[in-house]
Each structure stands twice: as C-alpha cells, then as structure tokens.
Design a protein around this motif. Structure first.
Motif, mmCIF file in Angstrom:
data_model
loop_
_atom_site.group_PDB
_atom_site.id
_atom_site.type_symbol
_atom_site.label_atom_id
_atom_site.label_comp_id
_atom_site.label_asym_id
_atom_site.label_seq_id
_atom_site.Cartn_x
_atom_site.Cartn_y
_atom_site.Cartn_z
ATOM 1 N N ARG A 280 3.906 -9.745 -29.256
ATOM 2 C CA ARG A 280 5.187 -9.309 -28.699
ATOM 3 C C ARG A 280 5.021 -8.650 -27.333
ATOM 4 O O ARG A 280 5.873 -8.746 -26.479
ATOM 5 N N LYS A 281 3.935 -7.923 -27.190
ATOM 6 C CA LYS A 281 3.734 -7.217 -25.934
ATOM 7 C C LYS A 281 3.456 -8.223 -24.834
ATOM 8 O O LYS A 281 2.677 -9.148 -24.996
ATOM 9 N N LYS A 282 4.120 -8.023 -23.734
ATOM 10 C CA LYS A 282 3.915 -8.885 -22.582
ATOM 11 C C LYS A 282 2.886 -8.223 -21.675
ATOM 12 O O LYS A 282 2.978 -7.034 -21.399
ATOM 13 N N PRO A 283 1.939 -8.984 -21.284
ATOM 14 C CA PRO A 283 0.979 -8.382 -20.357
ATOM 15 C C PRO A 283 1.654 -8.087 -19.022
ATOM 16 O O PRO A 283 2.366 -8.925 -18.475
ATOM 17 N N GLU A 284 1.465 -6.907 -18.541
ATOM 18 C CA GLU A 284 2.070 -6.497 -17.284
ATOM 19 C C GLU A 284 1.105 -6.785 -16.148
ATOM 20 O O GLU A 284 -0.100 -6.597 -16.284
ATOM 21 N N LYS A 285 1.676 -7.215 -15.060
ATOM 22 C CA LYS A 285 0.864 -7.505 -13.889
ATOM 23 C C LYS A 285 0.782 -6.249 -13.037
ATOM 24 O O LYS A 285 1.802 -5.710 -12.621
ATOM 25 N N PRO A 286 -0.408 -5.792 -12.832
ATOM 26 C CA PRO A 286 -0.519 -4.592 -11.991
ATOM 27 C C PRO A 286 -0.207 -4.939 -10.525
ATOM 28 O O PRO A 286 -0.489 -6.030 -10.061
ATOM 29 N N GLN A 287 0.421 -4.009 -9.835
ATOM 30 C CA GLN A 287 0.725 -4.203 -8.426
ATOM 31 C C GLN A 287 -0.549 -4.036 -7.626
ATOM 32 O O GLN A 287 -1.371 -3.183 -7.919
ATOM 33 N N GLU A 288 -0.638 -4.862 -6.669
ATOM 34 C CA GLU A 288 -1.834 -4.775 -5.836
ATOM 35 C C GLU A 288 -1.728 -3.578 -4.915
ATOM 36 O O GLU A 288 -0.737 -3.384 -4.231
ATOM 37 N N GLY A 289 -2.749 -2.750 -4.955
ATOM 38 C CA GLY A 289 -2.804 -1.620 -4.057
ATOM 39 C C GLY A 289 -1.968 -0.440 -4.503
ATOM 40 O O GLY A 289 -2.015 0.616 -3.887
ATOM 41 N N GLY A 290 -1.179 -0.538 -5.541
ATOM 42 C CA GLY A 290 -0.334 0.563 -5.957
ATOM 43 C C GLY A 290 -0.684 1.040 -7.358
ATOM 44 O O GLY A 290 -1.553 0.500 -8.029
ATOM 45 N N PRO A 291 -0.011 2.082 -7.837
ATOM 46 C CA PRO A 291 -0.298 2.610 -9.171
ATOM 47 C C PRO A 291 0.217 1.660 -10.257
ATOM 48 O O PRO A 291 1.137 0.888 -10.038
ATOM 49 N N LYS A 292 -0.369 1.730 -11.404
ATOM 50 C CA LYS A 292 0.011 0.909 -12.547
ATOM 51 C C LYS A 292 1.122 1.627 -13.311
ATOM 52 O O LYS A 292 1.016 2.811 -13.604
ATOM 53 N N ILE A 293 2.173 0.911 -13.655
ATOM 54 C CA ILE A 293 3.322 1.512 -14.320
ATOM 55 C C ILE A 293 3.548 0.786 -15.641
ATOM 56 O O ILE A 293 3.652 -0.429 -15.672
ATOM 57 N N ASN A 294 3.627 1.556 -16.736
ATOM 58 C CA ASN A 294 3.955 1.011 -18.050
ATOM 59 C C ASN A 294 5.282 1.588 -18.491
ATOM 60 O O ASN A 294 5.455 2.798 -18.588
ATOM 61 N N ILE A 295 6.258 0.709 -18.763
ATOM 62 C CA ILE A 295 7.568 1.150 -19.215
ATOM 63 C C ILE A 295 7.771 0.619 -20.622
ATOM 64 O O ILE A 295 7.709 -0.582 -20.859
ATOM 65 N N GLN A 296 8.032 1.555 -21.561
ATOM 66 C CA GLN A 296 8.269 1.175 -22.942
ATOM 67 C C GLN A 296 9.610 1.731 -23.371
ATOM 68 O O GLN A 296 10.014 2.816 -22.950
ATOM 69 N N PRO A 297 10.336 1.005 -24.249
ATOM 70 C CA PRO A 297 11.645 1.506 -24.693
ATOM 71 C C PRO A 297 11.474 2.707 -25.614
ATOM 72 O O PRO A 297 10.448 2.898 -26.261
ATOM 73 N N ARG A 298 12.505 3.500 -25.652
ATOM 74 C CA ARG A 298 12.507 4.678 -26.509
ATOM 75 C C ARG A 298 12.658 4.276 -27.947
ATOM 76 O O ARG A 298 13.426 3.388 -28.292
ATOM 77 N N ARG A 299 11.936 4.955 -28.812
ATOM 78 C CA ARG A 299 12.059 4.699 -30.241
ATOM 79 C C ARG A 299 12.966 5.751 -30.832
ATOM 80 O O ARG A 299 12.805 6.944 -30.610
ATOM 81 N N GLU A 300 13.915 5.300 -31.625
ATOM 82 C CA GLU A 300 14.848 6.234 -32.239
ATOM 83 C C GLU A 300 14.276 6.685 -33.587
ATOM 84 O O GLU A 300 13.781 5.870 -34.351
ATOM 85 N N ASN A 301 14.356 7.956 -33.844
ATOM 86 C CA ASN A 301 13.872 8.519 -35.108
ATOM 87 C C ASN A 301 14.956 8.351 -36.171
ATOM 88 O O ASN A 301 16.044 8.892 -36.041
ATOM 89 N N VAL A 302 14.660 7.605 -37.209
ATOM 90 C CA VAL A 302 15.594 7.426 -38.304
ATOM 91 C C VAL A 302 15.085 8.256 -39.472
ATOM 92 O O VAL A 302 13.994 8.048 -39.972
ATOM 93 N N THR A 303 15.927 9.231 -39.870
ATOM 94 C CA THR A 303 15.499 10.090 -40.982
ATOM 95 C C THR A 303 16.333 9.899 -42.193
ATOM 96 O O THR A 303 17.402 9.423 -42.230
#
Length: 138
Positions: free
Chosen positions: A115-138
C-alpha cells in the motif's frame, strides 16, 4: 588286690587326672567366653542409637571441580527451525505465538508494504514524509 593294681595303676591315674584337669580348664574357658559374649551383646544394645531422620537440608555453596558436556551433533539434521530466541529482558513476551497467528501477521505486513507508495526524494533538498492522521476509535 592284684586286680586293683591292674585297673588303678599310678600311671593311669596320672593320665586320667591330667585329662580331668584339662577338661576343667576348658570348661572354665568356655564359661569365661560365654560371659564375655553376653557382656558384648549388652554393650552393643546400649550403643545402638535410633536412626537419624533429616527433615530439611540447606546447601550454602556447591563447588564443581570438573564438568564435562559432550554433544555429538555430527549426525543431527535440521529440516525446519521455528521459534524465538530472546536474549536479555523480554517483559510480557513469555509465550510463543501459534503458527497461524504468525502467518496472518506476515501477510498483513506484506499488504501494508504494498500500500505504501515509495516517495521520491527531492534532489538537493530535505526529505519529506507526509502520512494521514489516524483517528483513535475507543
């Protein structure tokens, strides 16, 4: 009188007397030995102690002078190796999981990786990982 002399000669009397004396001495020796035997039996009865019963044993220290362990693994064949090796403190993981649970977990991990898509790192810049928020179900 002649007959008396024949049957009761002095030589014969001497022999009989000596034999009687020896017999008396032997009888006295036998009586002494019997008395000694009785005294010995009394001493044995007095000296016999009741058996010792040990209820508890506390061992403070055990010392091994030599310990040998011989394993012949030359003929040992291993077809399948399963299980878990825990080295160090393993709190809360005292049991082995059944094989079915392990296989199900491995399949879920495989699906998650797909399911995870490999992210392409930007050349010369910082690596950014964005993940969706998980909702806590109690």
């Amino acid at each position: 009188m002649l007959l008396k002399k024949l049957f009761f000669s002095s030589d014969k009397n001497d022999k009989y007397c000596k034999m009687e004396q020896k017999l008396r001495l032997l009888e006295l020796e036998i009586q002494k030995l019997q008395l000694l035997e009785k005294q010995w039996e009394k001493l044995q009865e007095e000296n016999t102690q009741p058996p010792v019963v040990i209820e508890k044993v506390h061992i403070d220290k055990i010392v091994f002078d030599k310990f040998e362990l011989n394993n012949n693994f030359g003929q040992l064949g291993i077809k399948e190796l399963k299980g878990r090796l825990n080295i160090g403190a393993t709190y809360g993981n005292d049991f082995l999981r059944p094989e079915a649970e392990e296989e199900a977990e491995q399949k879920q991990e495989g699906v998650r990786k797909e399911r995870k898509k490999p992210e392409k790192p930007q050349e010369g810049g910082p690596k950014i990982n964005i993940q969706p928020r998980r909702e806590n179900v109690t």
